[in-house]
Motif scaffolding. Structure first.
Motif, PDB file in Angstrom:
ATOM      1  N   ALA A   5      13.659 -11.040  10.702  1.00 18.22           N
ATOM      2  CA  ALA A   5      12.367 -11.644  10.400  1.00 18.22           C
ATOM      3  C   ALA A   5      11.647 -10.815   9.354  1.00 18.22           C
ATOM      4  N   CYS A  21      12.845 -16.150   8.849  1.00 21.77           N
ATOM      5  CA  CYS A  21      13.859 -15.558   9.722  1.00 21.77           C
ATOM      6  C   CYS A  21      15.213 -15.955   9.152  1.00 21.77           C
ATOM      7  N   TRP A  32      10.161 -18.816  17.588  1.00 22.40           N
ATOM      8  CA  TRP A  32       9.340 -17.641  17.281  1.00 22.40           C
ATOM      9  C   TRP A  32       8.596 -17.223  18.543  1.00 22.40           C
ATOM     10  N   SER A  91       8.704 -12.130  16.414  1.00 22.52           N
ATOM     11  CA  SER A  91      10.159 -12.035  16.451  1.00 22.52           C
ATOM     12  C   SER A  91      10.762 -13.430  16.455  1.00 22.52           C
ATOM     13  N   CYS A  92      11.935 -13.544  15.851  1.00 19.44           N
ATOM     14  CA  CYS A  92      12.636 -14.820  15.880  1.00 19.44           C
ATOM     15  C   CYS A  92      13.846 -14.725  16.800  1.00 19.44           C
TER      16      CYS A  92
END
Length: 122
Positions: A5, A21, A32, A91-92
Protein backbone atom coordinates in the motif's frame (compact mmCIF):
# COMPACT_ATOMS: atom_id res chain seq x y z
CA UNK A 1 0.98 -12.80 -3.35
CA UNK A 2 2.59 -9.69 -1.94
CA UNK A 3 0.65 -6.49 -1.39
CA UNK A 4 2.05 -3.02 -0.99
CA UNK A 5 0.00 0.00 0.00
CA UNK A 6 1.18 3.52 -0.75
CA UNK A 7 -0.08 7.03 -1.22
CA UNK A 8 -0.55 8.09 2.38
CA UNK A 9 0.55 11.43 3.73
CA UNK A 10 -0.38 14.52 5.69
CA UNK A 11 -3.46 16.44 4.57
CA UNK A 12 -5.67 19.13 6.06
CA UNK A 13 -9.24 18.38 7.06
CA UNK A 14 -11.49 18.56 4.02
CA UNK A 15 -8.73 17.48 1.71
CA UNK A 16 -8.29 14.37 -0.42
CA UNK A 17 -5.84 11.52 -0.86
CA UNK A 18 -5.76 8.47 -3.08
CA UNK A 19 -4.26 5.28 -1.75
CA UNK A 20 -3.05 2.48 -4.00
CA UNK A 21 -2.45 -1.19 -3.26
CA UNK A 22 -0.25 -3.02 -5.73
CA UNK A 23 -0.39 -6.81 -5.82
CA UNK A 24 2.41 -9.01 -7.13
CA UNK A 25 -0.11 -11.32 -8.79
CA UNK A 26 -3.77 -11.85 -9.42
CA UNK A 27 -6.09 -11.43 -6.49
CA UNK A 28 -9.80 -11.88 -6.03
CA UNK A 29 -11.83 -9.80 -3.56
CA UNK A 30 -9.84 -7.09 -1.83
CA UNK A 31 -10.31 -4.65 1.00
CA UNK A 32 -8.97 -1.74 2.99
CA UNK A 33 -8.68 -1.65 6.77
CA UNK A 34 -7.31 1.03 9.08
CA UNK A 35 -5.94 1.30 12.59
CA UNK A 36 -6.03 4.66 14.32
CA UNK A 37 -3.84 5.59 17.30
CA UNK A 38 -4.92 3.60 20.32
CA UNK A 39 -7.65 1.84 18.37
CA UNK A 40 -8.24 -1.62 17.01
CA UNK A 41 -8.02 -2.23 13.30
CA UNK A 42 -11.34 -1.63 11.57
CA UNK A 43 -12.88 -2.35 8.20
CA UNK A 44 -13.03 0.50 5.69
CA UNK A 45 -14.11 -0.86 2.31
CA UNK A 46 -14.15 -3.98 0.16
CA UNK A 47 -14.47 -4.65 -3.56
CA UNK A 48 -15.35 -7.85 -5.36
CA UNK A 49 -13.20 -9.64 -7.89
CA UNK A 50 -14.65 -7.93 -10.93
CA UNK A 51 -15.27 -4.66 -9.16
CA UNK A 52 -19.03 -4.88 -9.53
CA UNK A 53 -19.76 -5.03 -5.81
CA UNK A 54 -18.48 -2.71 -3.13
CA UNK A 55 -19.22 -2.21 0.55
CA UNK A 56 -18.18 0.56 2.92
CA UNK A 57 -18.04 1.20 6.62
CA UNK A 58 -20.72 3.69 7.67
CA UNK A 59 -18.04 6.11 8.82
CA UNK A 60 -16.64 6.54 5.30
CA UNK A 61 -19.72 6.02 3.14
CA UNK A 62 -20.20 8.88 0.72
CA UNK A 63 -16.65 10.16 1.20
CA UNK A 64 -14.44 7.23 0.17
CA UNK A 65 -14.53 5.27 -3.08
CA UNK A 66 -12.88 1.90 -3.61
CA UNK A 67 -11.94 0.75 -7.10
CA UNK A 68 -9.57 -1.61 -8.86
CA UNK A 69 -7.73 -2.11 -12.13
CA UNK A 70 -7.23 -5.85 -12.60
CA UNK A 71 -5.00 -5.32 -15.62
CA UNK A 72 -2.57 -3.58 -13.27
CA UNK A 73 -3.27 -5.79 -10.23
CA UNK A 74 -3.94 -2.60 -8.30
CA UNK A 75 -6.69 -1.45 -5.96
CA UNK A 76 -7.39 2.15 -5.03
CA UNK A 77 -9.08 4.09 -2.25
CA UNK A 78 -10.08 7.65 -3.13
CA UNK A 79 -10.61 9.53 0.11
CA UNK A 80 -12.42 12.87 -0.02
CA UNK A 81 -13.64 15.24 2.69
CA UNK A 82 -11.09 13.82 5.08
CA UNK A 83 -11.60 14.30 8.80
CA UNK A 84 -9.10 14.17 11.68
CA UNK A 85 -10.74 10.93 12.81
CA UNK A 86 -9.66 9.33 9.53
CA UNK A 87 -6.07 9.50 10.78
CA UNK A 88 -4.77 5.92 10.79
CA UNK A 89 -2.47 3.42 9.20
CA UNK A 90 -4.33 2.06 6.18
CA UNK A 91 -3.65 -1.51 5.10
CA UNK A 92 -4.85 -3.49 2.12
CA UNK A 93 -5.78 -7.14 2.08
CA UNK A 94 -6.72 -9.77 -0.46
CA UNK A 95 -8.84 -12.89 -0.62
CA UNK A 96 -7.55 -15.80 -2.66
CA UNK A 97 -10.83 -17.63 -2.97
CA UNK A 98 -12.38 -17.15 -6.42
CA UNK A 99 -15.67 -15.64 -5.32
CA UNK A 100 -17.48 -12.48 -6.29
CA UNK A 101 -18.29 -11.47 -2.74
CA UNK A 102 -17.13 -8.58 -0.63
CA UNK A 103 -15.73 -9.18 2.84
CA UNK A 104 -15.81 -7.02 5.95
CA UNK A 105 -14.05 -9.22 8.52
CA UNK A 106 -10.30 -9.48 8.94
CA UNK A 107 -10.33 -13.25 9.27
CA UNK A 108 -11.78 -13.62 5.80
CA UNK A 109 -8.65 -12.21 4.18
CA UNK A 110 -5.66 -14.35 3.21
CA UNK A 111 -2.96 -11.78 2.44
CA UNK A 112 -2.08 -8.44 4.00
CA UNK A 113 0.18 -5.64 2.90
CA UNK A 114 2.21 -3.17 4.88
CA UNK A 115 0.25 -0.11 5.87
CA UNK A 116 0.55 3.48 4.77
CA UNK A 117 0.09 6.34 7.22
CA UNK A 118 -2.67 8.88 6.65
CA UNK A 119 -2.67 11.91 8.92
CA UNK A 120 -5.46 14.49 8.74
CA UNK A 121 -4.82 17.75 10.54
CA UNK A 122 -7.60 19.95 11.85
Amino acid sequence: VQLQAFGGGLVQAGGSLRLSCAASGRTFSMGWFRQGPGKEREFVASISWGGGSTVYADSVKGRFTISRDNAKNTMYLQMNSLKPEDTAVYSCAAVMRPTHSTYTREREYDYWGQGTQVTVSS
